[in-house]
Motif scaffolding. Structure first.
Motif, PDB file in Angstrom:
ATOM      1  N   ARG A   1     -31.054   1.606 -13.024  1.00 55.47           N
ATOM      2  CA  ARG A   1     -30.599   0.275 -12.609  1.00 55.47           C
ATOM      3  C   ARG A   1     -31.030  -0.788 -13.634  1.00 55.47           C
ATOM      4  O   ARG A   1     -30.254  -1.664 -14.004  1.00 55.47           O
ATOM      5  CB  ARG A   1     -31.171  -0.066 -11.236  1.00 55.47           C
ATOM      6  CG  ARG A   1     -30.720  -1.442 -10.727  1.00 55.47           C
ATOM      7  CD  ARG A   1     -31.243  -1.696  -9.321  1.00 55.47           C
ATOM      8  NE  ARG A   1     -30.840  -3.018  -8.853  1.00 55.47           N
ATOM      9  CZ  ARG A   1     -29.663  -3.310  -8.337  1.00 55.47           C
ATOM     10  NH1 ARG A   1     -28.750  -2.349  -8.223  1.00 55.47           N
ATOM     11  NH2 ARG A   1     -29.376  -4.537  -7.938  1.00 55.47           N
ATOM     12  N   THR A   2     -32.285  -0.698 -14.095  1.00 57.04           N
ATOM     13  CA  THR A   2     -32.772  -1.655 -15.091  1.00 57.04           C
ATOM     14  C   THR A   2     -31.989  -1.545 -16.382  1.00 57.04           C
ATOM     15  O   THR A   2     -31.593  -2.558 -16.988  1.00 57.04           O
ATOM     16  CB  THR A   2     -34.264  -1.414 -15.371  1.00 57.04           C
ATOM     17  OG1 THR A   2     -35.008  -1.549 -14.157  1.00 57.04           O
ATOM     18  CG2 THR A   2     -34.781  -2.409 -16.400  1.00 57.04           C
ATOM     19  N   LEU A   3     -31.743  -0.310 -16.799  1.00 59.09           N
ATOM     20  CA  LEU A   3     -30.984  -0.087 -18.019  1.00 59.09           C
ATOM     21  C   LEU A   3     -29.562  -0.620 -17.878  1.00 59.09           C
ATOM     22  O   LEU A   3     -29.001  -1.202 -18.816  1.00 59.09           O
ATOM     23  CB  LEU A   3     -30.955   1.402 -18.355  1.00 59.09           C
ATOM     24  CG  LEU A   3     -30.360   1.784 -19.719  1.00 59.09           C
ATOM     25  CD1 LEU A   3     -31.132   1.126 -20.844  1.00 59.09           C
ATOM     26  CD2 LEU A   3     -30.356   3.303 -19.883  1.00 59.09           C
ATOM     27  N   PHE A   4     -28.991  -0.478 -16.694  1.00 61.63           N
ATOM     28  CA  PHE A   4     -27.639  -0.984 -16.435  1.00 61.63           C
ATOM     29  C   PHE A   4     -27.612  -2.511 -16.561  1.00 61.63           C
ATOM     30  O   PHE A   4     -26.711  -3.076 -17.186  1.00 61.63           O
ATOM     31  CB  PHE A   4     -27.176  -0.561 -15.042  1.00 61.63           C
ATOM     32  CG  PHE A   4     -25.804  -1.060 -14.683  1.00 61.63           C
ATOM     33  CD1 PHE A   4     -24.679  -0.314 -14.992  1.00 61.63           C
ATOM     34  CD2 PHE A   4     -25.624  -2.268 -14.011  1.00 61.63           C
ATOM     35  CE1 PHE A   4     -23.405  -0.770 -14.675  1.00 61.63           C
ATOM     36  CE2 PHE A   4     -24.365  -2.733 -13.686  1.00 61.63           C
ATOM     37  CZ  PHE A   4     -23.245  -1.977 -14.013  1.00 61.63           C
ATOM     38  N   VAL A   5     -28.606  -3.171 -15.990  1.00 64.50           N
ATOM     39  CA  VAL A   5     -28.669  -4.632 -16.036  1.00 64.50           C
ATOM     40  C   VAL A   5     -28.848  -5.110 -17.476  1.00 64.50           C
ATOM     41  O   VAL A   5     -28.193  -6.074 -17.915  1.00 64.50           O
ATOM     42  CB  VAL A   5     -29.810  -5.153 -15.137  1.00 64.50           C
ATOM     43  CG1 VAL A   5     -30.002  -6.664 -15.350  1.00 64.50           C
ATOM     44  CG2 VAL A   5     -29.505  -4.871 -13.678  1.00 64.50           C
ATOM     45  N   ILE A   6     -29.724  -4.441 -18.231  1.00 62.37           N
ATOM     46  CA  ILE A   6     -29.933  -4.813 -19.632  1.00 62.37           C
ATOM     47  C   ILE A   6     -28.639  -4.648 -20.426  1.00 62.37           C
ATOM     48  O   ILE A   6     -28.250  -5.515 -21.217  1.00 62.37           O
ATOM     49  CB  ILE A   6     -31.057  -3.964 -20.258  1.00 62.37           C
ATOM     50  CG1 ILE A   6     -32.404  -4.302 -19.612  1.00 62.37           C
ATOM     51  CG2 ILE A   6     -31.123  -4.193 -21.774  1.00 62.37           C
ATOM     52  CD1 ILE A   6     -33.546  -3.411 -20.068  1.00 62.37           C
ATOM     53  N   THR A   7     -27.967  -3.519 -20.188  1.00 59.50           N
ATOM     54  CA  THR A   7     -26.698  -3.263 -20.885  1.00 59.50           C
ATOM     55  C   THR A   7     -25.659  -4.318 -20.531  1.00 59.50           C
ATOM     56  O   THR A   7     -24.936  -4.818 -21.414  1.00 59.50           O
ATOM     57  CB  THR A   7     -26.161  -1.868 -20.513  1.00 59.50           C
ATOM     58  OG1 THR A   7     -27.151  -0.883 -20.819  1.00 59.50           O
ATOM     59  CG2 THR A   7     -24.884  -1.563 -21.287  1.00 59.50           C
ATOM     60  N   LEU A   8     -25.581  -4.666 -19.255  1.00 62.98           N
ATOM     61  CA  LEU A   8     -24.626  -5.682 -18.814  1.00 62.98           C
ATOM     62  C   LEU A   8     -24.911  -7.022 -19.506  1.00 62.98           C
ATOM     63  O   LEU A   8     -23.981  -7.707 -19.958  1.00 62.98           O
ATOM     64  CB  LEU A   8     -24.689  -5.842 -17.296  1.00 62.98           C
ATOM     65  CG  LEU A   8     -23.722  -6.856 -16.671  1.00 62.98           C
ATOM     66  CD1 LEU A   8     -22.275  -6.453 -16.928  1.00 62.98           C
ATOM     67  CD2 LEU A   8     -23.984  -6.998 -15.168  1.00 62.98           C
ATOM     68  N   CYS A   9     -26.180  -7.376 -19.602  1.00 63.19           N
ATOM     69  CA  CYS A   9     -26.554  -8.634 -20.262  1.00 63.19           C
ATOM     70  C   CYS A   9     -26.156  -8.621 -21.736  1.00 63.19           C
ATOM     71  O   CYS A   9     -25.685  -9.635 -22.277  1.00 63.19           O
ATOM     72  CB  CYS A   9     -28.055  -8.873 -20.130  1.00 63.19           C
ATOM     73  SG  CYS A   9     -28.593  -9.269 -18.448  1.00 63.19           S
ATOM     74  N   ILE A  10     -26.332  -7.473 -22.384  1.00 60.13           N
ATOM     75  CA  ILE A  10     -25.956  -7.360 -23.799  1.00 60.13           C
ATOM     76  C   ILE A  10     -24.448  -7.515 -23.956  1.00 60.13           C
ATOM     77  O   ILE A  10     -23.967  -8.205 -24.859  1.00 60.13           O
ATOM     78  CB  ILE A  10     -26.429  -6.006 -24.370  1.00 60.13           C
ATOM     79  CG1 ILE A  10     -27.962  -5.977 -24.467  1.00 60.13           C
ATOM     80  CG2 ILE A  10     -25.811  -5.759 -25.743  1.00 60.13           C
ATOM     81  CD1 ILE A  10     -28.528  -4.638 -24.889  1.00 60.13           C
ATOM     82  N   TYR A  11     -23.683  -6.910 -23.050  1.00 57.84           N
ATOM     83  CA  TYR A  11     -22.224  -6.944 -23.157  1.00 57.84           C
ATOM     84  C   TYR A  11     -21.655  -8.348 -22.945  1.00 57.84           C
ATOM     85  O   TYR A  11     -20.616  -8.688 -23.514  1.00 57.84           O
ATOM     86  CB  TYR A  11     -21.594  -5.984 -22.144  1.00 57.84           C
ATOM     87  CG  TYR A  11     -21.747  -4.516 -22.497  1.00 57.84           C
ATOM     88  CD1 TYR A  11     -22.446  -4.110 -23.626  1.00 57.84           C
ATOM     89  CD2 TYR A  11     -21.190  -3.524 -21.690  1.00 57.84           C
ATOM     90  CE1 TYR A  11     -22.596  -2.775 -23.937  1.00 57.84           C
ATOM     91  CE2 TYR A  11     -21.328  -2.176 -21.994  1.00 57.84           C
ATOM     92  CZ  TYR A  11     -22.041  -1.805 -23.114  1.00 57.84           C
ATOM     93  OH  TYR A  11     -22.179  -0.482 -23.418  1.00 57.84           O
ATOM     94  N   VAL A  12     -22.306  -9.148 -22.107  1.00 57.93           N
ATOM     95  CA  VAL A  12     -21.781 -10.490 -21.824  1.00 57.93           C
ATOM     96  C   VAL A  12     -22.428 -11.553 -22.712  1.00 57.93           C
ATOM     97  O   VAL A  12     -22.097 -12.733 -22.593  1.00 57.93           O
ATOM     98  CB  VAL A  12     -21.969 -10.874 -20.337  1.00 57.93           C
ATOM     99  CG1 VAL A  12     -21.276  -9.883 -19.426  1.00 57.93           C
ATOM    100  CG2 VAL A  12     -23.446 -11.012 -19.973  1.00 57.93           C
ATOM    101  N   TRP A  13     -23.328 -11.136 -23.587  1.00 57.28           N
ATOM    102  CA  TRP A  13     -24.065 -12.124 -24.369  1.00 57.28           C
ATOM    103  C   TRP A  13     -23.165 -12.956 -25.282  1.00 57.28           C
ATOM    104  O   TRP A  13     -23.330 -14.168 -25.401  1.00 57.28           O
ATOM    105  CB  TRP A  13     -25.161 -11.462 -25.208  1.00 57.28           C
ATOM    106  CG  TRP A  13     -25.668 -12.397 -26.277  1.00 57.28           C
ATOM    107  CD1 TRP A  13     -25.466 -12.305 -27.619  1.00 57.28           C
ATOM    108  CD2 TRP A  13     -26.399 -13.609 -26.073  1.00 57.28           C
ATOM    109  NE1 TRP A  13     -26.038 -13.370 -28.271  1.00 57.28           N
ATOM    110  CE2 TRP A  13     -26.624 -14.191 -27.334  1.00 57.28           C
ATOM    111  CE3 TRP A  13     -26.892 -14.254 -24.946  1.00 57.28           C
ATOM    112  CZ2 TRP A  13     -27.317 -15.382 -27.508  1.00 57.28           C
ATOM    113  CZ3 TRP A  13     -27.585 -15.456 -25.115  1.00 57.28           C
ATOM    114  CH2 TRP A  13     -27.792 -15.998 -26.364  1.00 57.28           C
ATOM    115  N   ILE A  14     -22.193 -12.303 -25.923  1.00 63.91           N
ATOM    116  CA  ILE A  14     -21.386 -13.027 -26.909  1.00 63.91           C
ATOM    117  C   ILE A  14     -20.707 -14.258 -26.302  1.00 63.91           C
ATOM    118  O   ILE A  14     -20.874 -15.369 -26.811  1.00 63.91           O
ATOM    119  CB  ILE A  14     -20.361 -12.090 -27.566  1.00 63.91           C
ATOM    120  CG1 ILE A  14     -21.064 -11.138 -28.529  1.00 63.91           C
ATOM    121  CG2 ILE A  14     -19.318 -12.883 -28.336  1.00 63.91           C
ATOM    122  CD1 ILE A  14     -21.688 -11.824 -29.734  1.00 63.91           C
TER     123      ILE A  14
END
Length: 499
Positions: A419-432
């Protein structure tokens, strides 16, 4: 049957999201391909047809409340390595309310026959109207053989004009542009970023445009036209757009004449020191480009024997830059969709995007920096931080995924749950796209008590490129809202260095 339908729908959504995600590669490939053309400028250039040529040059200078800078600019022009009898400076005072006309009169007395004051009693209509007032006066007789359009605050280095005029020895050349370099004597974080941007966009990218045979824009403060070209494009500057310099560039090439960028002709300019002033300046440019894009709709992607503006290479670069904020948003939507639909494909697409962006960025930055090593050395920290701290970290994660998945967790003695890894990944994907919001926030907090330190911090985090994309996105909103297009002049106070 229901399972088959769901499978087809899921597969279709995955394909759509993958396509959306991979649109992010378009500007990456376009930028890398453009910069790959730069080394060819050593052999594909206009120097073979250039030769010493010293035509009579009329210099038209639009001026509104330029009392702090106009005197020094005139003095510098009089010190150019160019025959004084072949120079006339026409300062068009746009109904200034400061000491501008008095300063120009003093210089006219000091340089009789070389400096002329033209005053407009009704001002505020914009730079193009001011220029046309001067151009109409200049064209009244046959003295002028070439016209130099410049800004009141810029400083030409001694050999700049001579290096520009040599290209007009070729009758096929209609206009020449110089390299406008950020020249503030006391640079701050923002002017250093602008300096790096100018290195990438002028001596680098415009060299490539020389090779490709199509120039996007003559520098507004440093454009030289032959008399024949000026007459051919109507004897005046377009007044219907905020991008009059770009329209002039396009019209010159559509008439079948070449536009040449001369990287060795350097002009120093004072650039905005605050996000608010930069936003005002670049919003004007961005909204002008909207006009240009629509006006030349029948030129895009239609190759012609008379010009190269219709080539696919030029069109792809133009639209990838103009639509960059939308491409960033669309690509992030695609990545987020893949993350929910097919995480493995999402990871592959993400790495393809960011590895491609990382390699292209390193290539662009290194090659671009070499085109003006002096400026790059003076702002080397801002060269490294140009994409922003967070974007740099994302590039590192894309290149070395084990850093996030293994090395850092082991170093801090933690275990990342799915779950934590999913949230981190989601944040990276929407960062731009989120980084554009951060840049917008930087502008909003600038006038506050915390803005002095918070605004630079936010720009360093988000990246200077994200700031420019935020401004471009604002131009979309202004156009959709039908907001009034007006000329907002950036205030200059004479901070330009003399060398």
């Amino acid at each position: 049957m229901r399972v088959d339908v769901l499978s087809v729908v899921n597969t279709t959504l995955v394909i759509v999201c993958l396509i959306l995600a991979l649109t992010g590669l378009i500007p990456v490939i376009a930028a890398a391909a453009t910069f790959a053309a730069i080394p060819f400028h050593a052999s594909i250039n206009h120097y073979g047809k250039a030769k010493p040529y010293l035509p009579r040059v009329a210099i038209v200078v639009p001026a509104w409340n330029e009392g702090a800078v106009i005197g020094a600019s005139i003095d510098r022009l009089m010190k150019l390595d160019y025959p004084r009898e072949a120079l006339r400076i026409f300062v068009v005072d746009d109904a200034s309310t400061d000491q501008t006309p008095d300063v120009v009169r003093e210089k006219a007395a000091l340089y009789p026959g070389n400096v002329v004051l033209l005053r407009r009693e009704r001002g505020g209509e914009g730079k193009a109207h001011t220029l046309n007032h001067g151009i109409a006066e200049i064209l009244r007789d046959d003295w002028m053989e070439a016209l130099l359009i410049m800004d009141a605050d810029v400083i030409y280095l001694p050999t700049s004009l001579r290096r520009m005029t040599r290209h007009l020895a070729d009758p096929e050349v209609g206009a020449v542009s110089a390299y406008i370099r950020e020249g503030s004597e006391d640079r701050n974080y923002l002017t250093k970023f602008i300096g790096v941007e100018y290195v990438l966009s002028q001596p680098a990218a415009r060299r490539a445009q020389n090779v490709l045979g199509a120039q996007a824009c003559l520098a507004g403060g440093a454009q030289l036209h032959s008399r024949e070209n000026l007459v051919a494009i109507g004897g005046r500057i377009d007044t219907s757009s905020l991008a009059e310099d770009t329209i002039t560039t396009f019209e010159t090439q559509l008439q079948g004449r070449k536009v040449v960028f001369e990287p060795l002709a350097e002009v120093l300019a004072e650039e905005p020191r605050t996000v608010a002033n930069l936003w005002k300046q670049r919003l004007r440019w961005a909204r002008g480009n909207v006009t240009v894009t629509g006006r030349y709709e029948k030129v895009w992607f239609r190759p012609s024997k008379n010009h190269r503006l219709g080539d696919w290479t030029f069109g792809t670069v133009w639209f990838s830059l103009w639509l960059l904020p939308l491409i960033m948003i669309v690509s992030s939507i695609g990545l987020v969709g893949l993350l929910f639909l097919h995480p493995e494909i999402a990871t592959t697409a993400f790495r393809a995007l960011w590895i491609g962006a990382s390699l292209a960025y390193i290539f662009i930055l290194v090659l671009g920096a070499l085109t003006d090593a002096r400026t790059s050395r003076r702002a080397w920290g801002h060269v490294l931080l140009f994409p922003g701290i967070v974007n740099t970290l994302v590039m590192i994660v894309a290149l070395f995924p084990a850093l996030l998945l293994e090395w850092l967790p082991q170093a801090f003695g933690v275990t990342l749950s799915e779950r934590t890894l999913f949230v981190i990944t989601l944040c990276i994907y929407v960062w731009i796209p989120f980084s554009m919001a951060v840049a917008w926030l930087a502008r909003a907090v600038e006038p506050t008590w915390a803005g002095r330190w918070l605004t630079p911090a936010l720009i360093y985090l988000a990246g200077y490129g994200s700031l420019l994309c935020a401004i471009t996105f604002d131009s979309y909103l202004k156009e959709l809202a039908g907001a009034e297009s007006k000329w907002d002049k950036t205030e200059k106070v004479g901070r330009v260095a003399t060398t």
